[in-house]
Design an enzyme around this catalytic site. Structure first.
Site, mmCIF file in Angstrom:
data_model
loop_
_atom_site.group_PDB
_atom_site.id
_atom_site.type_symbol
_atom_site.label_atom_id
_atom_site.label_comp_id
_atom_site.label_asym_id
_atom_site.label_seq_id
_atom_site.Cartn_x
_atom_site.Cartn_y
_atom_site.Cartn_z
ATOM 1 N N GLY A 199 0.818 -1.220 0.000
ATOM 2 C CA GLY A 199 0.000 0.000 0.000
ATOM 3 C C GLY A 199 0.845 1.260 0.000
ATOM 4 O O GLY A 199 0.367 2.348 -0.319
ATOM 5 N N ARG A 200 2.079 1.116 0.419
ATOM 6 C CA ARG A 200 2.955 2.300 0.430
ATOM 7 C C ARG A 200 4.379 1.898 0.073
ATOM 8 O O ARG A 200 5.337 2.554 0.477
ATOM 9 C CB ARG A 200 2.926 2.955 1.803
ATOM 10 C CG ARG A 200 3.240 1.941 2.866
ATOM 11 C CD ARG A 200 3.402 2.515 4.211
ATOM 12 N NE ARG A 200 3.372 1.389 5.133
ATOM 13 C CZ ARG A 200 3.887 1.398 6.309
ATOM 14 N NH1 ARG A 200 4.457 2.465 6.749
ATOM 15 N NH2 ARG A 200 3.833 0.328 7.079
ATOM 16 N N LYS A 244 9.777 2.560 0.360
ATOM 17 C CA LYS A 244 8.643 2.474 1.291
ATOM 18 C C LYS A 244 8.269 3.900 1.695
ATOM 19 O O LYS A 244 9.129 4.643 2.181
ATOM 20 C CB LYS A 244 9.068 1.652 2.514
ATOM 21 C CG LYS A 244 7.948 1.341 3.493
ATOM 22 C CD LYS A 244 8.447 0.354 4.532
ATOM 23 C CE LYS A 244 7.454 0.112 5.637
ATOM 24 N NZ LYS A 244 8.000 -0.773 6.677
ATOM 25 N N GLY A 246 -0.195 6.163 1.376
ATOM 26 C CA GLY A 246 1.009 5.649 0.731
ATOM 27 C C GLY A 246 2.289 6.279 1.245
ATOM 28 O O GLY A 246 3.368 6.057 0.684
ATOM 29 N N ARG A 286 5.961 -13.069 0.725
ATOM 30 C CA ARG A 286 5.542 -13.351 2.104
ATOM 31 C C ARG A 286 4.614 -14.563 2.124
ATOM 32 O O ARG A 286 4.100 -14.959 1.064
ATOM 33 C CB ARG A 286 4.748 -12.146 2.642
ATOM 34 C CG ARG A 286 5.507 -10.850 2.583
ATOM 35 C CD ARG A 286 4.616 -9.728 2.040
ATOM 36 N NE ARG A 286 5.425 -8.538 1.727
ATOM 37 C CZ ARG A 286 5.693 -7.587 2.606
ATOM 38 N NH1 ARG A 286 5.179 -7.635 3.817
ATOM 39 N NH2 ARG A 286 6.459 -6.576 2.277
ATOM 40 N N ASP A 335 1.242 -11.657 6.539
ATOM 41 C CA ASP A 335 1.776 -10.783 5.479
ATOM 42 C C ASP A 335 3.102 -10.157 5.899
ATOM 43 O O ASP A 335 3.775 -9.533 5.084
ATOM 44 C CB ASP A 335 0.769 -9.686 5.114
ATOM 45 C CG ASP A 335 0.268 -8.933 6.327
ATOM 46 O OD1 ASP A 335 -0.288 -9.587 7.232
ATOM 47 O OD2 ASP A 335 0.443 -7.703 6.387
ATOM 48 N N ASN A 336 3.463 -10.328 7.146
ATOM 49 C CA ASN A 336 4.755 -9.816 7.611
ATOM 50 C C ASN A 336 5.740 -10.951 7.876
ATOM 51 O O ASN A 336 6.697 -10.777 8.627
ATOM 52 C CB ASN A 336 4.571 -8.977 8.882
ATOM 53 C CG ASN A 336 3.801 -7.693 8.606
ATOM 54 O OD1 ASN A 336 3.769 -7.216 7.482
ATOM 55 N ND2 ASN A 336 3.176 -7.144 9.633
HETATM 56 P P1 AMP Z 1 1.725 -3.268 7.961
HETATM 57 O O1 AMP Z 1 0.991 -3.033 9.220
HETATM 58 O O2 AMP Z 1 2.844 -2.310 7.721
HETATM 59 O O3 AMP Z 1 2.164 -4.682 7.782
HETATM 60 O O4 AMP Z 1 0.705 -2.938 6.786
HETATM 61 C C1 AMP Z 1 -0.498 -3.639 6.567
HETATM 62 C C2 AMP Z 1 -1.097 -3.208 5.248
HETATM 63 O O5 AMP Z 1 -1.454 -1.811 5.289
HETATM 64 C C3 AMP Z 1 -0.162 -3.349 4.063
HETATM 65 O O6 AMP Z 1 -0.928 -3.729 2.965
HETATM 66 C C4 AMP Z 1 0.390 -1.960 3.909
HETATM 67 O O7 AMP Z 1 0.876 -1.711 2.625
HETATM 68 C C5 AMP Z 1 -0.816 -1.104 4.238
HETATM 69 N N1 AMP Z 1 -0.452 0.248 4.691
HETATM 70 C C6 AMP Z 1 0.139 0.585 5.854
HETATM 71 N N2 AMP Z 1 0.330 1.910 5.929
HETATM 72 C C7 AMP Z 1 -0.148 2.449 4.791
HETATM 73 C C8 AMP Z 1 -0.243 3.780 4.252
HETATM 74 N N3 AMP Z 1 0.199 4.843 4.928
HETATM 75 N N4 AMP Z 1 -0.816 3.942 3.040
HETATM 76 C C9 AMP Z 1 -1.263 2.879 2.355
HETATM 77 N N5 AMP Z 1 -1.211 1.617 2.792
HETATM 78 C C10 AMP Z 1 -0.662 1.390 3.995
HETATM 79 MG MG MG Z 2 3.463 -5.358 6.403
#
Ligand code: AMP
Ligand code: MG
Length: 497
Positions: free
Chosen positions: A89-90, A110, A123, A180, A249-250
């Site tokens: 997402g970003r 990122k 993003g 992942r 996903d992580n």
């Molecule tokens: P994370 O908690 O970093 O593992 O993110 C979980 C999901 O949320 C993933 O698909 C990320 O890409 C998305 N995500 C987190 N922060 C953002 C953001 N600021 N803008 C868009 N997508 C995000």
């Molecule tokens: Mg993640």
């Protein structure tokens, strides 16, 4: 003119695995840090490239020639609940290069703007979490823990809107592979068997070519991923590291630590410690990490099952015993690591039952006394074979039960004498696995505060320098070793997205 020698492969997977996405430019990209050591390993000859040029590339303002920017699609179980479509997402994958070691390195921005998978997100990333990931991931690397690495930090000159207004940043991170468990789930849960096989073949070809010789390469892939995760989580446990958000996903397929969100190293030891503000139930608490890794691997096994054998019953029969290996692999890795930390290593590495008890006793005492995880092993590594004055420094970590800690030392020394290793050699072995410096939360926090609030990056740079040699005592850097004062203590961490 310098160019990045891209050899992109992920893009060959074709439609259904990613969306082509260009980074969104930022107002005023300034290069805060560039990792020349890593660049060299990656065969990037960046030494003579102007900082401005690096800032242009690693902010996403210019897409370097040969890059094929894309965001990857994936799904994932977040805190146990399945989300069918997450994706980058970003984050944007610029492409891949082949390093000096002949291995591939994927380069990802990122915080580089919205993608097809941003949902309601912007993003973007505030600078704080970018600095944090740079510090902690590089510290992990120098501690010897498999991890994604950080190549660059750029400040964007744009504001990021969260609960407050924050300066923005872009991190360039590097992985052997950004695939992942969630990438497999995305295809498997849409019953796209062709997609699962294509992805598995890609991962095998790219990251584990030796597995293609196996009788059943998909089963061999499962076994390899299980083994890597068991070793990885055992390492986390031995440094008091809490990932904080072990969603599927992580979890990286190649067994690297990935996604440094609310992660933290423990100061005072508590077996069930949780830092993340969003982990209300303690699902990802310190002592739950091996169990959660296995839970995630079971989700991975489900994805691969029908590739292993197209008949369901036979698939389950084939996959189950492989999954069951995790526990023993983890315990063996954990015990070997703990023996090394305690200096209980002899030629034959198998732990005797009394050693096992001794190590577990130490951890329960540490829990009871909230002893500083890192300092306990640091002090232990400096004790001599005979009891002496210096024991005091170790015992100080057990203020509420010094008698029990003294008793423990007596038993430890008895066990040492059975090892038949000289004191000097034992101490130097122990000091090579027990760090002096870890990225303590209060230090990371202080570095971020002075960067975000005052635009002063000196604390960030200095902390990073210290963490590049975590096992060696560095003159005049005592404050980097000390636990936080009560008012410095970080009690909770945030995702920071
Ligand atoms: P994370 O908690 O970093 O593992 O993110 C979980 C999901 O949320 C993933 O698909 C990320 O890409 C998305 N995500 C987190 N922060 C953002 C953001 N600021 N803008 C868009 N997508 C995000
Ligand atoms: Mg993640």
């Amino acid at each position: 003119m310098f160019s990045i020698p891209f050899e992109n492969q992920y893009v060959t997977l074709g439609e259904g695995f990613f969306a082509r996405t260009r980074p969104t430019p930022v107002s005023d990209p300034v290069l805060i840090r560039f990792n020349h050591d890593l660049a060299e390993k990656m065969n990037l000859d960046t030494v003579d490239v102007a900082r401005d040029q690096l800032a242009q590339w690693f902010s996403g303002n210019q897409v370097p020639e040969g890059a094929e920017p894309l965001s990857m699609v994936y799904a994932g179980h977040q805190f146990g609940h399945y989300t069918p479509r997450l994706g980058d997402g970003r984050a944007i994958l610029l492409g891949e290069v082949i390093g000096q070691d002949g291995q591939n390195y994927e380069i990802q921005l990122k915080g580089s703007g919205r993608t097809d998978y941003s949902r309601n997100g912007d993003g973007r990333s505030p600078l704080g979490p970018v600095l944090r990931e740079y510090l902690v991931s590089e510290a992990m690397y120098y501690l010897g823990v498999p991890t994604t690495r950080s190549l660059a930090v750029v400040s964007t000159g744009d504001a990021v809107y969260r609960e407050e207004i924050l300066p923005g940043g872009v991190l360039t991170r590097v992985a052997r592979s950004f695939v992942r468990v969630g990438t497999f789930e995305y295809h498997a849960r849409r019953s796209d068997q062709e997609g699962v096989k294509k992805l598995a073949d890609y991962v095998i070809g790219r990251s584990f070519p030796e597995l293609s010789e196996s009788e059943n390469p998909y089963l061999a892939l499962l076994e390899t991923v299980i083994e890597r995760q068991a070793l990885l989580v055992a390492k986390w446990m031995q440094f008091g590291f809490i990932h904080g958000v072990m969603n599927t996903d992580n979890m990286s397929i190649v067994g690297e630590t990935i996604d440094y969100g609310p992660c933290a190293f423990m100061d005072g030891f508590a077996i069930n410690r949780v830092f993340s503000s969003i982990d209300q139930q303690g699902r990802y608490a310190y002592n739950n990490q091996p169990g959660i890794a296995l839970w995630n691997l079971a989700r991975f096994a489900e994805c691969l099952a029908l590739a292993v054998d197209s008949e369901v019953g036979a698939a389950v029969e084939a996959v189950r015993p492989v999954l069951e290996k995790f526990q023993a692999l983890y315990e063996r890795a954990w015990m070997a690591g703990m023996q090394a930390k305690c200096g209980l290593v002899r030629k034959k590495r198998n732990a005797t039952p009394s050693q096992d008890l001794l190590i577990k006793d130490l951890l329960s005492l540490m829990h009871e006394c909230s002893s500083d995880f890192t300092i306990v092993f640091y002090e232990l590594s400096r004790l001599s074979d005979q009891a002496e004055k210096q024991d005091h420094e170790f015992l100080k970590q057990f203020a509420s039960n010094q008698y029990a800690a003294s008793d423990w030392l007596v038993k430890w020394r008895a066990a040492l004498s059975a090892m038949g290793i000289g004191q000097k050699q034992r101490q130097s072995q122990m000091q090579s696995v027990n760090p002096v410096y870890i990225p303590r939360n209060h230090l990371v926090e202080a570095a971020i505060r002075s960067a975000e609030d005052h635009g002063d990056f000196s604390a960030f740079h200095e902390l990073h320098e210290v963490l590049k040699a975590p096992f060696a005592e560095q003159k005049g850097r005592q404050e980097y070793q000390s636990p936080p004062n009560p008012e410095q203590e970080v009690k909770q961490t945030f995702c920071g997205t």
